[in-house]
Scaffold this motif. Structure first.
Motif, short mmCIF file in Angstrom:
data_model
loop_
_atom_site.label_atom_id
_atom_site.label_comp_id
_atom_site.label_asym_id
_atom_site.label_seq_id
_atom_site.Cartn_x
_atom_site.Cartn_y
_atom_site.Cartn_z
N VAL A 2 2.60 28.55 -6.87
CA VAL A 2 1.77 27.37 -6.65
C VAL A 2 2.18 26.28 -7.64
O VAL A 2 2.39 26.56 -8.82
N GLY A 4 -6.67 32.28 -3.13
CA GLY A 4 -6.54 32.35 -1.69
C GLY A 4 -6.75 31.05 -0.96
O GLY A 4 -6.55 30.95 0.24
N GLY A 5 -7.17 30.04 -1.67
CA GLY A 5 -7.39 28.75 -1.02
C GLY A 5 -6.14 27.90 -1.07
O GLY A 5 -5.03 28.40 -1.03
N SER A 6 -6.34 26.60 -1.20
CA SER A 6 -5.20 25.70 -1.34
C SER A 6 -5.45 24.82 -2.55
O SER A 6 -6.53 24.80 -3.13
N ALA A 40 -6.07 27.69 -5.58
CA ALA A 40 -4.92 28.09 -4.77
C ALA A 40 -4.61 29.57 -4.96
O ALA A 40 -4.26 30.27 -4.00
N LEU A 41 -4.75 30.06 -6.18
CA LEU A 41 -4.42 31.46 -6.44
C LEU A 41 -5.46 32.41 -5.87
O LEU A 41 -5.16 33.55 -5.54
#
Lengths: 343, 343
Positions: free
Chosen positions: B149, B318-320, B315-316
């Motif tokens: 990411v 599981g999202g953005s 982001a880590l």
DNA sequence: TGGTTCAATGATCTCGTGACCATTGGCGTA
DNA sequence: TACGCCAATGGTCACGAGATCATTGAACCA
């Protein structure tokens, strides 16, 4: 950008592409001379094509430790420490190590969690500016028992068993006191008083000794145990200058303290050095910009950082950390110290 | 202290001491509710007795990535970045991540080696203040392709595909120009001119636009491509003030530049703001201590650092990384800006 | 009472690399 | 020609934790 599809190439992929065994492929990295030129070229081509990068974690797993070194600073926003970190990182990087930078905010209790994090990464060594207090001592000792190399810098805790790299604080403080004494000052205060557990600093311990050596004493009302922060220095300066017999010279123990002291003196509309002289450790750029520019004791930051890193490297390459080292401070006379006002 | 006899206890040792299988012992750490209270207590006692600490590297090996995040700063000795690092570390630590702090010294070429080091540790994400130049672009893209990411902060390279967290540099620069324009200044210089590859900064790009918006232009002799260092700012200030028609107001693009500019103005014995007005980005402590105190544009450093770290965490988990964000700068009027001297 | 369910625990495989031992084949020497 | 040596290459296991599947046994229900 939503999520990921990690497909990282490993040495196995390289070997497959090059048509050799994984063992042979690995040798291209560490023992290239053991390979036929043609084989080497094939493997290197495969590495290039796949953009292969070794996973540093996997290697260290075997031997127990990694090629990683932890750095525990007092405060990352103190320029002395930031510069120390820069130089230490460069030196360690050149030797193939990765540096993990952390800070303890001068507290041993806070430090324990950082040590735990570093140990979780199985760092091979630690460069530490220990925080005040006993909380981390046992943990650090346990890390050493497990093979972690430890070197202290900038500060060494009382009875510390570790090798250290430090400023010669006693000599630096002596030269500071000698300087203001020569100018005629008799009422001098340091922005912090020694305390065995709260503030066990060499500089604050050396101050009354240096005063005594010049036939002077530090009045009890000048003695206050503080931390090395701008805030405490600011308040202490206000308090000191409110005394019936205020000091005619102030010695700040670190660059950040000087900011607080200077601010307080400005607020009281005291003239420097006419009303009060000011001297500080750490030659920061801004100290030369204020009017008058501040007399400072400069620390050889880069030399100290490099020495500390080299001790780590020496110990990791099979030697030992060697003897402790001290570096001399350098008094740089600027305009903030002058003769005291006659009473 | 010579050498080591590493004997680090693992979960296996814990299991053996507690008289359970390794699998059960592991559950005491991550799924404690699946164990009988007695079993749990036995395992915890064994963990305590052996001072067991999980090896963070081994766990990550399996999933490919680690619980580690890389931070690439422009310069660790720039207080803005140091403070950014502090806040980012705190936020990430709370979420269970370890931060590895590095610097690129504003150079993309230099940056590649840091990225390589970070990738060697298989960092899960990178917070980056990209350096100038194209050298690292491909490498960074490759890391992203492998699941890392990336979030940019403070600066975003032209055409960057990454989410970023930045100051609203255009608005900040506009307010700075508006302010000196209101005071009557017409000959204004910024300490750095936009250049697509050497100095592709928003601040230097926004400066001539802000000038135009006030019906002013930047004379060619004021335009010089520089870096964000004290040294270049020092030299550029000297050069600008030597011109036949020198600027009556200077805008430094970062706190470190202000040091160099201030030093040069002092050397020329120019009075601030009588002879020349000075304004800078970054509200550093010393800017309030000089005489006169310097008018600054303050950046909400902590908020920016926390926002960047939260994007990484999101982001880590599981999202953005979500949308890019900008924060407003705040003009703090102090004494270094005044009406220009009549010609 | 036999079967179902589920909580508790255990066995085994995987990750990517380094260390170590094994194999192959060509060449020199007695 | 038979033996030994050595350079070049390959096979296998260990490292320490997570993931997945397997096993045990007791409680529950019809």
């Amino acid at each position: 950008m939503t999520h990921r599809m990690a497909r990282v190439s490993t040495i196995q992929d390289v070997a497959r592409l090059a048509g050799v065994s994984p063992t042979t492929a690995k040798r291209a990295l560490r023992e290239a001379d053991k390979l036929t030129p043609e084989t080497l070229a094939r493997v290197q081509a495969a590495i290039e094509a796949l953009h292969y990068e070794p996973d540093q974690r996997a290697g260290g797993l075997r031997g127990g430790q990694s090629q990683t070194v932890g750095l525990v600073l007092g405060s990352i926003v103190e320029p002395f420490f930031a510069q120390f970190a820069r130089t230490a990182a460069r030196t360690l990087n050149r030797a193939g190590y990765t540096l993990i930078i952390t800070e303890n905010e001068y507290s041993a209790a806070r430090e324990v969690e950082e040590l735990r994090r570093l140990y979780g990464q199985r760092v091979a060594a630690i460069m530490i500016r220990a925080g005040y207090g006993p909380e981390s001592r046992e943990y650090l000792a346990r890390m050493v028992a497990r093979g972690v190399v430890v070197v202290e810098f900038d500060y060494t805790s009382p009875n510390s068993p570790y090798t250290h790299v430090m400023l010669n604080n006693a000599a630096a403080m002596y030269s500071a006191v000698a300087y203001v004494h020569r100018l005629g000052h008799r009422r001098v205060a340091a922005l912090g008083t020694y305390h065995p557990s709260i503030h066990p600093e060499e500089r604050s311990r050396a101050f009354p000794e240096a005063m005594n050596a010049h036939g002077l004493t530090v009045p009890p009302e000048y003695q206050r145990v503080t931390l090395l922060t701008e805030d405490t220095a600011y308040r202490l300066t206000h308090d000191l200058m409110s005394l019936p017999a205020p000091p005619t010279a102030l010695i700040a123990l670190a660059g950040t303290q000087a900011v607080g002291a200077y601010r307080a003196l400005r607020e009281r509309e005291l003239h420097i050095p006419g009303d009060v002289s000011l001297l500080t450790f750490d030659n920061y750029p801004w100290t030369a910009l204020v009017e008058p520019p501040i007399t400072v004791i400069e620390q050889p930051v880069e030399a100290m950082a490099e020495a500390t890193a080299l001790k780590i490297i020496a110990a990791l390459e099979g030697g030992s950390t060697g003897e402790s080292i001290t570096f001399p401070g350098k008094l740089i006379e600027r305009g903030s110290c002058g003769p005291p006002k006659p009473d």
